[in-house]
Design a protein around this motif. Structure first.
Motif, PDB file in Angstrom:
ATOM      1  N   ASN A   1       0.849  -1.201   0.000  1.00  0.00           N
ATOM      2  CA  ASN A   1       0.000   0.000   0.000  1.00  0.00           C
ATOM      3  C   ASN A   1       0.880   1.244   0.000  1.00  0.00           C
ATOM      4  O   ASN A   1       0.881   2.034   0.935  1.00  0.00           O
ATOM      5  CB  ASN A   1      -0.913  -0.024   1.236  1.00  0.00           C
ATOM      6  CG  ASN A   1      -2.039   0.980   1.132  1.00  0.00           C
ATOM      7  OD1 ASN A   1      -2.195   1.666   0.123  1.00  0.00           O
ATOM      8  ND2 ASN A   1      -2.830   1.086   2.188  1.00  0.00           N
TER       9      ASN A   1
ATOM     10  N   ARG B   1       0.900   4.066  -1.555  1.00  0.00           N
ATOM     11  CA  ARG B   1       0.326   5.416  -1.570  1.00  0.00           C
ATOM     12  C   ARG B   1       0.065   5.969  -0.168  1.00  0.00           C
ATOM     13  O   ARG B   1       0.062   7.182   0.031  1.00  0.00           O
ATOM     14  CB  ARG B   1      -0.985   5.418  -2.353  1.00  0.00           C
ATOM     15  CG  ARG B   1      -0.809   5.209  -3.858  1.00  0.00           C
ATOM     16  CD  ARG B   1      -2.141   5.360  -4.577  1.00  0.00           C
ATOM     17  NE  ARG B   1      -1.983   5.222  -6.020  1.00  0.00           N
ATOM     18  CZ  ARG B   1      -2.984   5.331  -6.888  1.00  0.00           C
ATOM     19  NH1 ARG B   1      -4.213   5.572  -6.448  1.00  0.00           N
ATOM     20  NH2 ARG B   1      -2.755   5.197  -8.182  1.00  0.00           N
ATOM     21  N   ASN B   2      -0.170   5.098   0.788  1.00  0.00           N
ATOM     22  CA  ASN B   2      -0.513   5.550   2.142  1.00  0.00           C
ATOM     23  C   ASN B   2       0.680   5.623   3.091  1.00  0.00           C
ATOM     24  O   ASN B   2       0.506   5.847   4.284  1.00  0.00           O
ATOM     25  CB  ASN B   2      -1.577   4.624   2.745  1.00  0.00           C
ATOM     26  CG  ASN B   2      -2.932   4.807   2.087  1.00  0.00           C
ATOM     27  OD1 ASN B   2      -3.226   5.855   1.523  1.00  0.00           O
ATOM     28  ND2 ASN B   2      -3.766   3.780   2.135  1.00  0.00           N
TER      29      ASN B   2
ATOM     30  N   LYS C   1       3.410   7.205   5.124  1.00  0.00           N
ATOM     31  CA  LYS C   1       3.557   8.560   5.655  1.00  0.00           C
ATOM     32  C   LYS C   1       5.039   8.941   5.709  1.00  0.00           C
ATOM     33  O   LYS C   1       5.728   8.700   6.699  1.00  0.00           O
ATOM     34  CB  LYS C   1       2.927   8.656   7.042  1.00  0.00           C
ATOM     35  CG  LYS C   1       1.423   8.399   7.035  1.00  0.00           C
ATOM     36  CD  LYS C   1       0.842   8.483   8.441  1.00  0.00           C
ATOM     37  CE  LYS C   1      -0.653   8.218   8.434  1.00  0.00           C
ATOM     38  NZ  LYS C   1      -1.228   8.263   9.802  1.00  0.00           N
TER      39      LYS C   1
ATOM     40  N   PRO D   1       0.829   0.284   6.219  1.00  0.00           N
ATOM     41  CA  PRO D   1       0.265   1.593   6.578  1.00  0.00           C
ATOM     42  C   PRO D   1      -1.242   1.500   6.799  1.00  0.00           C
ATOM     43  O   PRO D   1      -1.974   0.992   5.960  1.00  0.00           O
ATOM     44  CB  PRO D   1       0.591   2.462   5.357  1.00  0.00           C
ATOM     45  CG  PRO D   1       0.780   1.499   4.234  1.00  0.00           C
ATOM     46  CD  PRO D   1       1.328   0.253   4.835  1.00  0.00           C
TER      47      PRO D   1
ATOM     48  N   GLU E   1      -4.738   3.684   8.367  1.00  0.00           N
ATOM     49  CA  GLU E   1      -5.335   4.926   8.848  1.00  0.00           C
ATOM     50  C   GLU E   1      -6.087   4.642  10.141  1.00  0.00           C
ATOM     51  O   GLU E   1      -6.912   3.731  10.205  1.00  0.00           O
ATOM     52  CB  GLU E   1      -6.295   5.497   7.804  1.00  0.00           C
ATOM     53  CG  GLU E   1      -5.618   6.045   6.551  1.00  0.00           C
ATOM     54  CD  GLU E   1      -4.753   7.274   6.835  1.00  0.00           C
ATOM     55  OE1 GLU E   1      -5.092   8.013   7.793  1.00  0.00           O
ATOM     56  OE2 GLU E   1      -3.751   7.470   6.139  1.00  0.00           O
TER      57      GLU E   1
END
Length: 397
Positions: free
Chosen positions: A23, A25-26, A28, A213, A215
């Motif tokens: 993943n 794109r996520n 940080k 990652p 959220e």
């Protein structure tokens, strides 16, 4: 040139971990960059400043005193053994674990260790911007060990989603228990053991946030606090701690005996087909590219690569005993990166321990995320150890 190779190694490890992320794109990057800056500052403080060196020496002296206290108890039970000038590994490194784990549990009972974990975890969460529970867990592992830290937050693990549970499995590969530090200090330099501890803690967060990652909403970003009803009485606590310590000694001893014997057996089979071929030589070839990225060359690079493989296939104790026997003939940089790399629980047997703990706490269904992602746990364990060693290596030549 070797410094630049070492610096390049940091970038290569982070790059490889990023490539393994499902993943991307996520990820940080701001949190990762902040954690790296903090790690460089901590390492500089510990290894390059007088205050930092003084602090490490004082902490090392304190642990040496704890070991001396433990030795009094061992001498009472085994007076003739402890009277010898050269004491066996079992008595000098393993048996002190019984007392040291009891000491840490006493600190936890009176809230001292809990207070330290809470404050440091809060600071890490604020600085990095990563979730509170993950930040607290990284500190808990540093003092308690992976399975013990998972047990402490078991009530919160039960309500977490499966994708977030995997984060704790990934982080668990990079732990070190405070109760085991004394055993390490009998084999390798204290300076690099204590340098590795905070770096492993932060790198576990860093790599887990890249490999998995997730959220986390504000409502989910809470930390479970055990109730007073869950606390046992003092004497039950310390008695149980001593039993747990003895069990840990037996488990470590069994693994060391078994893995050393299996290595000898495997080397015998390999030597039957190819004269002189050993599992150590195979590992030295596999891990040699990473050893060169630690700023090593020639014999030292191949030797450290061999230690890396031994740790992964067996455990850090087997590798540390090997390093102890050869440490006087190695350069300071080699000793620094080798010791730092070895200071963690990351190996194949740790995967089994983590899966077993998840299974006992959460049941088979929820713990299946660990079984499906063993490769992520192994990548995390190797990556954290490698990154910590590379950062320490930049400051020792």
């Amino acid at each position: 040139m070797f410094f630049l190779l070492n610096l390049l190694g940091v970038l290569v490890v982070i790059g490889l971990i990023f490539l393994c992320s499902p993943n991307k794109r996520n990820v940080k990057w701001k949190s990762i960059f902040i954690l790296l800056i903090v790690e460089f500052l901590i390492t500089w403080f510990m290894l390059e400043t007088k205050i930092g060196t003084w602090t490490i020496n004082k902490i090392a002296s304190f642990f040496t005193w704890l070991i001396a206290c433990a030795n009094d108890g061992i001498s009472f039970a085994f007076p003739s053994v402890m009277a010898n000038e050269h004491v066996d590994f079992f008595f000098s490194a393993l048996l002190p674990i019984i007392f040291i784990i009891t000491f840490f549990d006493i600190l936890s009972y009176f809230g001292i260790l809990t207070w330290i974990i809470d404050k440091v975890g809060w600071v890490i969460s604020k600085i990095s911007g990563l979730p509170k529970l993950e930040s607290f867990f990284s500190i808990q592992m540093m003092f308690l060990g992976n399975t013990e830290a998972l047990a402490v937050i078991r009530q919160q693990l039960i309500v977490l989603k499966e994708n977030r549970l995997l984060t704790f499995g990934i982080m668990s590969m990079s732990s070190i228990s405070g109760s085991i530090i004394g055993a390490y200090l009998t084999m390798v330099p204290a300076t690099y053991v204590f340098a590795a501890i905070p770096l492993n803690c932060l790198n576990a967060l860093l790599i887990a946030s890249m490999l998995n990652p997730v959220e986390v909403s504000k409502e989910e970003d809470v930390v479970y606090v055990p109730t007073k009803e869950e606390k046992k009485d003092f004497f039950s606590t310390i008695s149980n701690s001593m039993i747990v310590g003895m069990n840990m000694v037996i488990v470590i001893l069994a693994m060391v005996i078994g893995y050393v014997a299996l290595t000898t057996l495997l080397n015998g089979f390999l030597g039957f087909f190819v004269t002189g071929l050993t599992i150590q030589k195979i590992f030295s070839i596999i891990f040699s590219p990473f050893a060169f990225l630690l700023g090593l060359t020639g014999h030292d690079a191949m030797y450290v690569a061999q230690l890396m493989g031994i740790k992964l296939a067996t455990n850090e104790f087997v590798a540390m005993m090997d390093l102890k026997d050869n440490i006087n003939g190695l350069a300071p940089h080699t000793v620094a990166v080798a010791t730092t790399f070895l200071t963690s629980f990351a190996n194949f047997s740790t995967v089994g321990m983590i899966y077993g703990t998840f299974n006992s706490i959460l049941g088979e269904d929820k713990s299946s995320s660990i079984g499906k992602n063993v490769w992520k746990l192994l990548v995390s364990g190797i990556g954290v150890s490698m990154l910590s060693a590379m950062i320490v290596g930049l400051f020792v030549w």
